[in-house]
Design a protein around this motif. Sequence first.
Motif, PDB file in Angstrom:
ATOM      1  N   PHE A 133      31.413  -9.104 -22.136  1.00 38.73           N
ATOM      2  CA  PHE A 133      31.499 -10.552 -21.932  1.00 38.73           C
ATOM      3  C   PHE A 133      30.405 -11.219 -22.769  1.00 38.73           C
ATOM      4  CE2 PHE A 133      30.591 -14.326 -19.059  1.00 38.73           C
ATOM      5  CZ  PHE A 133      31.727 -15.021 -19.430  1.00 38.73           C
ATOM      6  N   PHE A 172      33.475 -12.364 -17.173  1.00 39.90           N
ATOM      7  CA  PHE A 172      34.630 -11.677 -17.755  1.00 39.90           C
ATOM      8  C   PHE A 172      35.882 -12.556 -17.811  1.00 39.90           C
ATOM      9  CE2 PHE A 172      31.921  -8.440 -15.703  1.00 39.90           C
ATOM     10  CZ  PHE A 172      31.492  -7.773 -16.837  1.00 39.90           C
ATOM     11  N   ASN A 268      35.854 -12.497 -23.223  1.00 37.09           N
ATOM     12  CA  ASN A 268      35.825 -11.142 -22.685  1.00 37.09           C
ATOM     13  C   ASN A 268      36.567 -10.212 -23.642  1.00 37.09           C
ATOM     14  OD1 ASN A 268      35.183  -9.151 -20.773  1.00 37.09           O
ATOM     15  ND2 ASN A 268      37.180  -9.329 -19.797  1.00 37.09           N
TER      16      ASN A 268
END
Length: 383
Positions: A133, A172, A268
Amino acid sequence: MNSAAAYSPLMPTSANTFSSVPFYEGNVSAGAMYPPVMAPQANMFGNVPGYEGTVPGGGGFLPPPMPMEPVAPPQPGPENPEWSIPSLSEDEARTAFKEFVSSHCCYGDAPVTQGVITSMEPFNTFRYRLETFTESRSTEWAHKPHEGEPADFYAQPAPRPWEVQATPPKLFSDHTEKVRVPYTSSVKECHTCHAAGTEQCRECSGSGKKTCPVCNGAAKSDPACTHCNGTGKDRCTKCDGRGKKQCETCKGKRQLLTYIELKVEWKNHVEAHLVEQSCGLKSDKLSSVKGKELFKNSQNLAYPLLGFPNPAVSQASERLIKEHQTKNGQTSRILQQRQTVELIPITQVNYKWKDKSYVYYVYGNERKVSADDYPETCCCVIL
């Protein structure tokens, strides 16, 4: 008095009149070499210390500052997890097969009802997944119609690109946010209409009239076109016959607020590695199913799994972590990494029907079925 009298038109200036903002050097206009006819002029944008080189259209991503936190030591892999998956029973295999066949209109069910399962063999396999991320930042000069906002240019030093506050989304998850950099705003005359608030109508080229749609401009007098009274012209509906329209750039405000816009992107990056299995099931089918989660771990920077029972998982972990940190660490800030290991159930089912042997696979927690050699199919014709 002319409404535009108080706003003298902008005069062309050289490229070096673009202002320089510290930490924002290098932002340049995407059209610097070949400016469009109504391109913003060079002196529209001030010189902001730290932002030198910022240009309309934006530049590349800005490298993040070095991390201040110490790097954590490598972490060991999972200890004594439950690696096994309960074996699939014949009844469960037959039920999954029946549901698969019933979902295909061209498949007969005789192999399901009459076929005999001769053997079942598990080929469970591991899937390693790495998520990285990241946050990346880029800047560009931007402008909008001035609606009374205060110009704070040089009121105090502008914060550096990575000092500007931005609220990250849930970990994420992808998200993009655009932020006006404080202390970079100034008010300029509109470069499109030269502070008039209006611009020539492009539909009628400023004449206020268009070709009559009924007679197509023929302007016949015998008989005369009743729509245009024989003139061959019709009022332009785009500008209501005035020949001018509200300026698209400043929306009639005559002035623009120019500022440096910071684009913050959270992304992500996901990559998975499937340990090779030799049963014959195509690996791409496994991308749509889930398995039993054996291990899941999140850290600011992930480390390869050590001592994993299957060496291929450890090797994939080491390779992907190195690739992600090398690729993403140059132009973005790595906020978090997460690695997951799943054990995907795969069962090869061998069966006989009409004295011939066939095979199908039941895979994933969803118990999907793959049967490439299904023996009873037909060609449907939809009329």
